[in-house]
Design an enzyme around this catalytic site. Structure first.
Site, PDB file in Angstrom:
ATOM      1  N   LYS A   1       2.640  11.268  -3.474  1.00  0.00           N
ATOM      2  CA  LYS A   1       1.538  10.608  -4.175  1.00  0.00           C
ATOM      3  C   LYS A   1       0.575  11.625  -4.793  1.00  0.00           C
ATOM      4  O   LYS A   1      -0.115  11.320  -5.748  1.00  0.00           O
ATOM      5  CB  LYS A   1       0.782   9.721  -3.176  1.00  0.00           C
ATOM      6  CG  LYS A   1      -0.249   8.796  -3.792  1.00  0.00           C
ATOM      7  CD  LYS A   1      -0.846   7.910  -2.711  1.00  0.00           C
ATOM      8  CE  LYS A   1      -1.853   6.927  -3.244  1.00  0.00           C
ATOM      9  NZ  LYS A   1      -2.394   6.086  -2.164  1.00  0.00           N
TER      10      LYS A   1
ATOM     11  N   ASP B   1       0.868  -1.171   0.000  1.00  0.00           N
ATOM     12  CA  ASP B   1       0.000   0.000   0.000  1.00  0.00           C
ATOM     13  C   ASP B   1       0.909   1.226   0.000  1.00  0.00           C
ATOM     14  O   ASP B   1       1.545   1.533   1.003  1.00  0.00           O
ATOM     15  CB  ASP B   1      -0.886  -0.018   1.261  1.00  0.00           C
ATOM     16  CG  ASP B   1      -1.667   1.284   1.450  1.00  0.00           C
ATOM     17  OD1 ASP B   1      -1.691   2.107   0.507  1.00  0.00           O
ATOM     18  OD2 ASP B   1      -2.257   1.464   2.530  1.00  0.00           O
TER      19      ASP B   1
ATOM     20  N   ASP C   1     -13.115   5.431   1.765  1.00  0.00           N
ATOM     21  CA  ASP C   1     -11.665   5.417   1.964  1.00  0.00           C
ATOM     22  C   ASP C   1     -11.120   6.841   1.872  1.00  0.00           C
ATOM     23  O   ASP C   1     -10.955   7.380   0.780  1.00  0.00           O
ATOM     24  CB  ASP C   1     -11.031   4.505   0.895  1.00  0.00           C
ATOM     25  CG  ASP C   1      -9.519   4.407   1.030  1.00  0.00           C
ATOM     26  OD1 ASP C   1      -8.945   5.064   1.918  1.00  0.00           O
ATOM     27  OD2 ASP C   1      -8.904   3.665   0.244  1.00  0.00           O
TER      28      ASP C   1
ATOM     29  N   GLU D   1      -7.571   0.670  -4.017  1.00  0.00           N
ATOM     30  CA  GLU D   1      -7.499   0.593  -2.557  1.00  0.00           C
ATOM     31  C   GLU D   1      -8.809   0.167  -1.890  1.00  0.00           C
ATOM     32  O   GLU D   1      -8.796  -0.731  -1.051  1.00  0.00           O
ATOM     33  CB  GLU D   1      -6.988   1.933  -2.007  1.00  0.00           C
ATOM     34  CG  GLU D   1      -5.497   2.095  -2.277  1.00  0.00           C
ATOM     35  CD  GLU D   1      -4.985   3.521  -2.231  1.00  0.00           C
ATOM     36  OE1 GLU D   1      -5.743   4.414  -1.802  1.00  0.00           O
ATOM     37  OE2 GLU D   1      -3.834   3.746  -2.631  1.00  0.00           O
TER      38      GLU D   1
END
Ligand SMILES: [Zn+2]
Lengths: 199, 653
Positions: free
Chosen positions: B77, B10, B242, B176
């Site tokens: 990211k 992850d 999420d 994810e």
């Protein structure tokens, strides 16, 4: 239409055991590229409008387990797996949706596609235009009850056309009259689908 | 002959984790303090002229972020696969320098040297890979990486490039929220009365009054590693909410009998905990300006403010007030108390945006909140009370918070790795493409070929022809997005079909196939229909790195010179040789009697030859080839071994 010519090989070419599906061998997991199989053949269903949703789902999952790239990740067949899986997903999408399914059947039975024929049912265009205007007005004035009435009306008209599509598609191949009417209904329902999407 | 380990990673905005599946199930690999998280932060200390910079990764980099504000890179990211316009509003909050790169990419600039976000991410991935190698005691070359579900093609490709640059073959990119649903669905669920917390799957904050127990994934197959039983036989529909450090996704999934089918997904790849920090930072910056007439621009102060905002945010999840103190130098100190209510007002609009996405996801799945069995919270930012409260209100039920929101995605990635290794033949993951794909039509409209939420892999074809007699090339622009106008969608690439046979206008018929694979990445090919031949296709990407740039960052890493990489690879290969040779010897001892004597002798000779080569050769490619050949030569033995193990476990009828 002759579907018997395109069915599965009786035996797996790799392990020589009987094949349960035209796409893959249950025993050694060999894949069989399926170009030329139509959406119904892929699922082993007769080319007819009525499909049992539970049977469709069950078959879709069973076939997906056999061909999905996750289960062929390390094998040299991964490209086949990718294409087969994409084909299966497309077939499932079409067979699941009554409008797409009717359109597909129409093409399968050799008639021109609905999109090749611009015809619509009488009055639909005018009704759809009027409804769009009403929706715009209701949205502009923030008239919630009026908007709800419009939505209910669109939904009702959509349902009616959907029922008509089923009725006509069950008569396929049918005579040219039936096919023309089905094309017009398919073209007409798009207007209501678009309205529903905007509501 | 060994089954290659695939790790699950992850790669997060704030923290990254690595997990794997073994006989005991799926678990996160931890440091000596028991922490699975590696901060996604790297510090680049310039070295003397000509030498390589010194690089620190993870906790040490994070702990020294304030004094090394200009040379510490975090939240990369949010930059990967993005262009200058996309991150404009982040710039005032970044303490390190970001500059536009070629083809609408971004670069991080440190001491006059420029780094791509892919390189920075690769450095973090390499640290995770090493953590896994140390834990497993063998080299690791393959990984499943997770990305936000709403990542577009360019962001997915950039993430894959980062993996390659870290020496990892990215065997699958998983979304994810889907990974989280995998972890949830295989039984990492709270089951009151079942066995208590399991090492490796810690529960999240039992003190918060949550269902406190986490059931073990069910390992059933000692020979092939942990195999899971999906506990979803009856079937249920769930939403995964999420909200991470920098990105937000919501996915609706149908879980049934080992099948994980995504019905819809939506999100925002630029909305997360960082934005909550920014709201606090903005408040403090404004007040400092009003009170002291100074503007905060020094990188160290910016970084201090960032750390402060992060800790205030965390404190306000547990307390109702928090103190803010910022030393501005020259005896000027900014102080204030902030209440949870004030903080909630600041972040309220952002939280409402996530709920707008939830509404969209439900509409796309043609469901209402009442159809959902569970709303699963994932990502560190879901610890914020306002988020929990608003999500609960929106869905009309208390959200499910028993999974560790930091670890569940990595666990899911490891489970997907097990599926790809062939250990979970009954599990099936059906994901969707988050964004519509199309081409620019005449007049600058977006002509959709594949609509969003179509199950992947999926494919569409489009026929092209010429407009002018004798025309030999056709150009088209591939787009991703939901807007009507091409200019409002993201252009992935321009494609040029060349070598079209010169014919009168409209005669050539070229069919272009758009194939989105199980990673959500687009593959394009073209065929001339009259000849049936593959047509030449040139791709001019509008984002991302060129092939040469990818090769460069794969060849040289930020922290290692080529010589180091060779040394690393040599150690890797030799370890693998020893591992394979040893495994093969064990297998020979166990089932060697089932082989023809000639084959057995040949394998024994092969083992000796391989070991000798590993000691003597400097040609690493040769050694790699020999290792592969050895693997092929022992396949039969490996199969016998597995069959034998299965027979022992499960006596054949
Ligand atoms: Zn077979």
């Amino acid at each position: 239409m002759d579907s018997s010519t395109k069915t599965a090989p009786a035996k797996c070419r790799a392990c020589h055991r009987p094949m349960g599906s035209p796409l893959f061998c249950d025993h050694c997991h060999s894949l069989y590229p399926s170009e030329g199989l139509n959406h119904f053949e892929l699922f082993g269903f007769p080319p007819a409008f009525d499909i049992d949703p539970a049977a469709l789902r069950q078959k879709y999952l069973q076939l997906s387990r056999g061909v999905h790239p996750d289960h062929h990740a390390a094998s040299p067949e991964s490209t086949d797996s990718l294409r087969l899986s994409a084909q299966l997903n497309e077939a499932h999408r079409v067979l699941l949706d009554p409008v797409l399914r009717a359109e597909y059947l129409l093409e399968l039975f050799g008639g021109p596609a609905a999109s090749a024929d611009k015809g619509t049912l009488e009055g639909v265009l005018a009704t759809a235009l009027q409804l769009r205007e009403d929706v715009c007005d209701a949205q502009a004035t923030g008239d919630r009850p009026a908007l709800d009435r419009c939505a209910a009306r669109v939904r009702q008209l959509h349902e009616e056309l959907l029922a008509g599509i089923g009725e006509l598609a069950r008569q396929l191949p049918g005579d040219p009259q039936v096919r023309r009417r089905l094309r017009a209904t398919l073209n007409s329902i798009k207007y209501y689908q678009k309205l529903l999407g905007e509501l | 002959m060994t089954e290659e380990t695939i790790i699950g990673i992850d790669l997060g905005t704030t923290f990254s984790l690595v997990a794997h599946v073994d006989e005991a199930g799926a678990h996160v690999i931890r440091d000596e303090r028991g922490d699975g998280r590696v901060p996604s932060v790297i510090g680049i200390t310039p070295a003397a002229a000509g030498a390589r910079p010194q690089v620190t990764i993870g906790w040490p980099a994070r702990e020294h972020a304030i004094e090394n504000a200009r040379t510490t890179v975090y939240s990369v990211k949010r930059l990967i696969g993005k262009g200058w316009e996309d991150i404009r509003r982040d710039l005032p909050f970044l303490a390190y320098a970001v500059t536009p790169g070629p083809r609408d990419t971004l670069q991080v600039e440190i001491d006059g040297r420029r780094y791509t976000p892919e390189e920075v991410s690769a450095t973090i991935l390499r640290a995770l890979r090493e953590r896994a190698e140390q834990h497993l005691g063998r080299p690791v070359h393959k990984a499943v990486l997770t990305v936000p579900a709403y990542f577009d093609d360019a962001q997915r490709q950039a993430t894959r490039t980062a993996g390659a640059a870290a020496g990892l073959e990215v065997v699958r990119i998983v979304n994810e929220p889907t990974a989280a649903a995998l972890a949830y669905g295989i039984g990492l669920r709270a089951r009151p009365g079942r066995a208590g917390p399991v090492a490796g799957v810690p529960q999240d904050r039992p003190e918060a009054g949550l269902p406190g127990r986490v059931a073990l994934p069910t390992p059933t197959c000692p020979t092939t590693g942990g195999q899971f039983q999906a506990q979803t036989a009856s079937g249920e529909t769930v939403a995964v909410f999420d909200l991470g450090g920098g990105t937000f996704d919501v996915s609706i999934l149908r879980l049934e009998d080992g099948v994980f089918q995504v019905l819809s997904t939506t999100g925002d790849t630029h909305l997360g905990g960082d934005d909550f920090d920014h709201a606090l930072i903005q408040l403090v910056t404004d007040e400092v300006r009003d009170q002291f007439g100074v503007s905060i621009s020094a990188p160290a102060t910016k970084q201090a403010l960032r750390s402060m905002a992060e800790s205030v945010k965390i404190r306000l999840s547990e307390q109702h007030t928090a103190e803010i103190e910022l030393d501005l130098g020259r005896e000027r100190v900014y102080r204030r108390t902030i209440t949870r209510g004030e903080f909630e007002q600041l972040i309220g609009p952002l939280v409402e945006r996530t709920l707008g996405s939830c509404e969209q996801a439900l509409r796309d799945a043609r469901l209402t909140p009442a159809d959902l069995a569970q709303v699963i919270l994932v990502g560190g930012s879901t610890r914020i009370p306002l988020v929990r409260r608003r999500v609960g209100e929106f869905f009309g039920r208390p959200p499910y918070t028993a999974l560790n929101p930091d670890e569940v995605v990595a666990i899911g990635a490891a489970i997907q790795a097990a599926i790809l290794s062939g250990r979970q033949p009954d599990m099936l993951l059906l994901d969707v493409t988050p964004l519509s794909l199309g081409i620019e039509t005449m007049g600058g409209a977006m002509g959709k070929l594949i609509v969003r939420n179509t199950t992947i892999p999926c494919r569409a074809t489009e026929k092209f022809t010429t407009f002018v007699d004798g025309q030999t090339a056709i150009k088209f622009n591939v787009l991703q997005g939901e807007r009507e106008l091409a200019a409002d969608c993201r252009s992935l690439a321009e494609f040029i079909l060349d070598g079209v046979p010169p014919m009168p206008a409209g005669m050539p018929k070229i069919e272009v196939e758009f194939l989105i694979d199980a990673n959500g990445i687009l593959n394009v090919s073209a065929k001339e229909l009259r000849s049936g031949k593959q047509a030449g296709i040139q791709i001019i990407p509008n984002h991302g790195l060129t092939r040469a740039e990818v090769q460069r960052i794969t060849r040289e890493s930020i922290e290692f010179a080529q010589a180091d990489i060779d040394a690393h690879r040599r150690i890797d290969l030799r370890n693998q040789v020893e591992f394979d040779a040893h495994k093969t010897e064990q297998m020979l001892a166990k089932v060697g009697h089932l082989l023809e004597p000639a084959e057995r002798e040949r394998i024994e000779r092969d083992i000796a030859a391989l070991r000798k080569l590993a000691q003597e050769t400097e040609d690493l490619d040769e050694l790699h080839r020999a290792l592969t050949a050895f693997g092929h030569g022992t396949l039969h033995l490996a199969e016998l071994g597995i069959r034998e193990a299965l027979v022992q476990r499960d006596p054949a009828p």
